[in-house]
Design an enzyme around this catalytic site. Structure first.
Site, short mmCIF file in Angstrom:
data_model
loop_
_atom_site.label_atom_id
_atom_site.label_comp_id
_atom_site.label_asym_id
_atom_site.label_seq_id
_atom_site.Cartn_x
_atom_site.Cartn_y
_atom_site.Cartn_z
N ARG A 57 0.83 -1.21 0.00
CA ARG A 57 0.00 0.00 0.00
C ARG A 57 0.86 1.26 0.00
NH1 ARG A 57 -2.99 -2.72 4.00
NH2 ARG A 57 -2.16 -1.31 5.62
N GLU A 140 5.80 0.41 18.29
CA GLU A 140 4.76 1.43 18.41
C GLU A 140 4.07 1.26 19.76
OE1 GLU A 140 1.22 3.11 15.64
OE2 GLU A 140 0.83 1.17 16.58
#
Length: 210
Positions: A57, A140
């Site tokens: 993507r 993260e």
């Protein structure tokens, strides 16, 4: 392919290192302040299929170098706190530590996403001492209050229930629910502040055994 297979293990080790650091923080706050603002912690490793799809993507070739450079959420940790104030307190502490590096902060609490989503995201690098030397692995970290976490969980369920296309009235209701969750957070913070003030003046004492 062998390197690709080894990559999730590195991220798992990085998460384990980070979990140990957070556990020490919780313990120290508990000893010093009598309570820990961290309610619970969850971790996860992104599935290889999801990693490859995200690379595609983003328009990058499917290489290990691109995975490490452009995909920052292969390893993920969610830290849920009782109050918004505690989230910023923890972020400030993480930024001051020498045993990890805070690379990026995205504050969706101060600036919620258009759908109402609130959370604070950190990209941190965790050092792993390996045979070939020290390697810094990205993780993260998402920090939320209990109310934010509940809203995000419900939004995720509804999002997939409607095959990622929410009817307009449902999307609007979700935004309203996000506003209600934020108001609840603010109200509980005010109540906490009031109780602490009463306690400092000797007008309130916690029940024995609490």
């Amino acid at each position: 392919m062998e390197n690709f297979k080894a990559l999730p293990a590195l991220y798992r080790h990085a998460l384990n290192e980070l979990e140990n650091k957070i556990d020490v923080i919780k313990t120290q706050w508990q000893i010093r302040d009598g309570f820990s603002p961290i309610e619970h912690v969850k971790t996860r490793i992104k599935e290889p299929k999801s990693i490859l799809q995200k690379l595609q993507r983003k328009g990058h070739e499917l290489t290990l170098e691109n995975m490490e450079q452009h995909i920052h959420d292969i390893a993920g940790m969610r830290i849920v706190c009782a109050f918004v104030k505690d989230i910023y307190r923890l972020v400030d502490h993480l930024c001051e530590r020498e045993d990890l590096r805070v690379l990026e902060i995205k504050d969706y609490i101060a600036q919620p996403k258009p759908n109402g989503y609130q959370s604070l995201h950190i990209i941190a690098a965790i050092p792993l001492v390996l045979l070939e030397g020290t390697r810094w692995v990205k993780v993260e970290i998402q920090l939320r209050t209990l109310a934010m976490d509940f809203w995000a969980s419900m939004e995720h369920i509804l999002y997939y229930k409607f095959d990622k296309r929410l009817p307009p009235h449902v999307a609007e209701e979700l935004k309203e629910a996000a506003r209600a969750a934020d108001e609840l957070d603010q109200r509980m913070l005010r109540l906490r502040h009031e109780i602490l003030e009463l306690s400092e003046r000797g007008e309130y004492a916690e029940p024995q055994g609490q």
